[in-house]
Motif scaffolding. Structure first.
Motif, PDB file in Angstrom:
ATOM      1  N   LEU A   5       0.847  -1.190   0.000  1.00  0.00           N
ATOM      2  CA  LEU A   5       0.000   0.000   0.000  1.00  0.00           C
ATOM      3  C   LEU A   5       0.880   1.237   0.000  1.00  0.00           C
ATOM      4  CD1 LEU A   5      -2.418  -1.027   2.900  1.00  0.00           C
ATOM      5  CD2 LEU A   5      -2.739  -1.454   0.458  1.00  0.00           C
ATOM      6  N   VAL A   6       0.475   2.243  -0.759  1.00  0.00           N
ATOM      7  CA  VAL A   6       1.108   3.562  -0.709  1.00  0.00           C
ATOM      8  C   VAL A   6       0.002   4.556  -0.388  1.00  0.00           C
ATOM      9  CG1 VAL A   6       2.371   5.327  -1.983  1.00  0.00           C
ATOM     10  CG2 VAL A   6       2.863   2.903  -2.403  1.00  0.00           C
ATOM     11  N   PHE A   7       0.224   5.377   0.642  1.00  0.00           N
ATOM     12  CA  PHE A   7      -0.834   6.314   0.997  1.00  0.00           C
ATOM     13  C   PHE A   7      -0.333   7.751   1.006  1.00  0.00           C
ATOM     14  CE2 PHE A   7       0.804   4.559   5.028  1.00  0.00           C
ATOM     15  CZ  PHE A   7       1.154   5.704   5.712  1.00  0.00           C
ATOM     16  N   ASP A   8      -1.258   8.639   0.732  1.00  0.00           N
ATOM     17  CA  ASP A   8      -1.009  10.082   0.709  1.00  0.00           C
ATOM     18  C   ASP A   8      -2.104  10.719   1.554  1.00  0.00           C
ATOM     19  OD1 ASP A   8      -0.851  12.787   0.180  1.00  0.00           O
ATOM     20  OD2 ASP A   8      -0.524  12.562  -1.963  1.00  0.00           O
ATOM     21  N   LEU A   9      -1.769  11.044   2.803  1.00  0.00           N
ATOM     22  CA  LEU A   9      -2.781  11.560   3.720  1.00  0.00           C
ATOM     23  C   LEU A   9      -3.265  12.945   3.334  1.00  0.00           C
ATOM     24  CD1 LEU A   9      -1.320  10.386   7.144  1.00  0.00           C
ATOM     25  CD2 LEU A   9      -2.996   9.244   5.686  1.00  0.00           C
ATOM     26  N   ARG A  53      -8.529  14.212  11.562  1.00  0.00           N
ATOM     27  CA  ARG A  53      -7.798  15.480  11.638  1.00  0.00           C
ATOM     28  C   ARG A  53      -6.597  15.334  12.573  1.00  0.00           C
ATOM     29  NH1 ARG A  53     -11.089  20.903  12.757  1.00  0.00           N
ATOM     30  NH2 ARG A  53     -11.858  20.255  10.699  1.00  0.00           N
ATOM     31  N   GLY A  54      -5.444  15.799  12.105  1.00  0.00           N
ATOM     32  CA  GLY A  54      -4.238  15.745  12.915  1.00  0.00           C
ATOM     33  C   GLY A  54      -3.562  14.391  12.943  1.00  0.00           C
ATOM     34  N   PHE A  55      -4.024  13.450  12.126  1.00  0.00           N
ATOM     35  CA  PHE A  55      -3.432  12.113  12.109  1.00  0.00           C
ATOM     36  C   PHE A  55      -2.027  12.187  11.516  1.00  0.00           C
ATOM     37  CE2 PHE A  55      -2.790   7.908  10.118  1.00  0.00           C
ATOM     38  CZ  PHE A  55      -2.941   7.115  11.239  1.00  0.00           C
ATOM     39  N   ASN A  56      -1.026  11.803  12.305  1.00  0.00           N
ATOM     40  CA  ASN A  56       0.374  11.926  11.884  1.00  0.00           C
ATOM     41  C   ASN A  56       1.195  10.873  12.626  1.00  0.00           C
ATOM     42  OD1 ASN A  56       3.071  12.671  11.430  1.00  0.00           O
ATOM     43  ND2 ASN A  56       2.592  14.846  11.372  1.00  0.00           N
ATOM     44  N   ILE A  57       1.442   9.747  11.958  1.00  0.00           N
ATOM     45  CA  ILE A  57       2.145   8.638  12.609  1.00  0.00           C
ATOM     46  C   ILE A  57       3.583   9.028  12.949  1.00  0.00           C
ATOM     47  CG2 ILE A  57       2.855   6.226  12.404  1.00  0.00           C
ATOM     48  CD1 ILE A  57       0.609   5.851  10.384  1.00  0.00           C
TER      49      ILE A  57
END
Length: 211
Positions: free
Chosen positions: A40-44, A69-73
């Motif tokens: 998987l490749v994701f672009d938040l 909102r604000g999701f940042n691993i």
């Protein structure tokens, strides 16, 4: 910290453990290499994800993802002290790669993890969790899931092409939009919340037993 890579290993009961390889680039880009070869490749930022199945020469793009909102691993990993649980039963330090890592419990996305960090950088060296999740096929029974995050590497050279949103040549392509909120989606959310609660309770019980 601009990038990270780590391994997530998950074992369900006595079944063979499964391994995921995670790579993060900045706060928006990531890649997950899954068991079986699919990745998987994701672009938040653009709320999209690409699923590539090399075994079937197939690619699926999903747009309009419901990103919290604000999701940042990456930010979470680099500042786990901010996620430290209020109740700390005293997690023993652990030797990891020649470093005496500092142990504590962190609440990550409403789930309790045992965390060990490098005392000099405060970056994680290992994370572990054990959850008891309700079994879907029987009432009152639980399935034990053990999860480990290891092999952390931060700010290492990154091949940015691994995060490209481009289907491999010759692959069949499907594009879809993530479904809007509906009854089935709400049911999935409720199940996830119940599982998270069960994970937290299991961690609290384990912590109290270790006192």
């Amino acid at each position: 910290v601009e990038s990270a890579a780590y391994t997530v290993t998950q074992a369900v009961e006595d079944q063979q453990a499964q391994t995921w390889k995670i790579k993060l680039l900045g706060e928006n880009s990531g890649r997950v290499d899954q068991p079986g070869g699919t990745y998987l490749v994701f672009d938040l930022k653009r709320k999209r994800i690409m699923e590539v199945n090399p075994g079937e020469s197939r690619v699926r793009f999903t747009e309009n993802l419901p990103v919290p909102r604000g999701f940042n691993i990456l930010a979470m990993l680099t500042d786990l002290k901010e996620s430290a649980a209020k109740a700390q039963p005293g997690v023993p330090n652990r030797e990891i790669g020649g470093v005496t890592a500092v142990g504590f419990i962190a609440d990550v996305n409403d789930e309790a993890y045992y965390v060990w960090t490098d005392p000099k950088t405060n970056l994680p060296l290992a994370m572990e969790a054990e959850r008891k999740l309700p079994s879907p096929d029987s009432q009152g029974d639980f399935t034990v899931v053990k999860e480990r995050w290891t092999d952390f590497r931060f700010d290492q050279p990154v091949d940015k092409s691994l995060f490209d949103f481009k289907a491999p040549e010759g692959f069949a392509v499907e594009t879809r939009r993530a479904p809007a909120g509906n009854a089935s989606q709400r049911d999935r959310v409720l199940r996830d919340l119940k599982r998270q609660k069960a994970a937290i309770e299991a961690a609290k019980k384990k912590a109290s037993e270790n006192k």
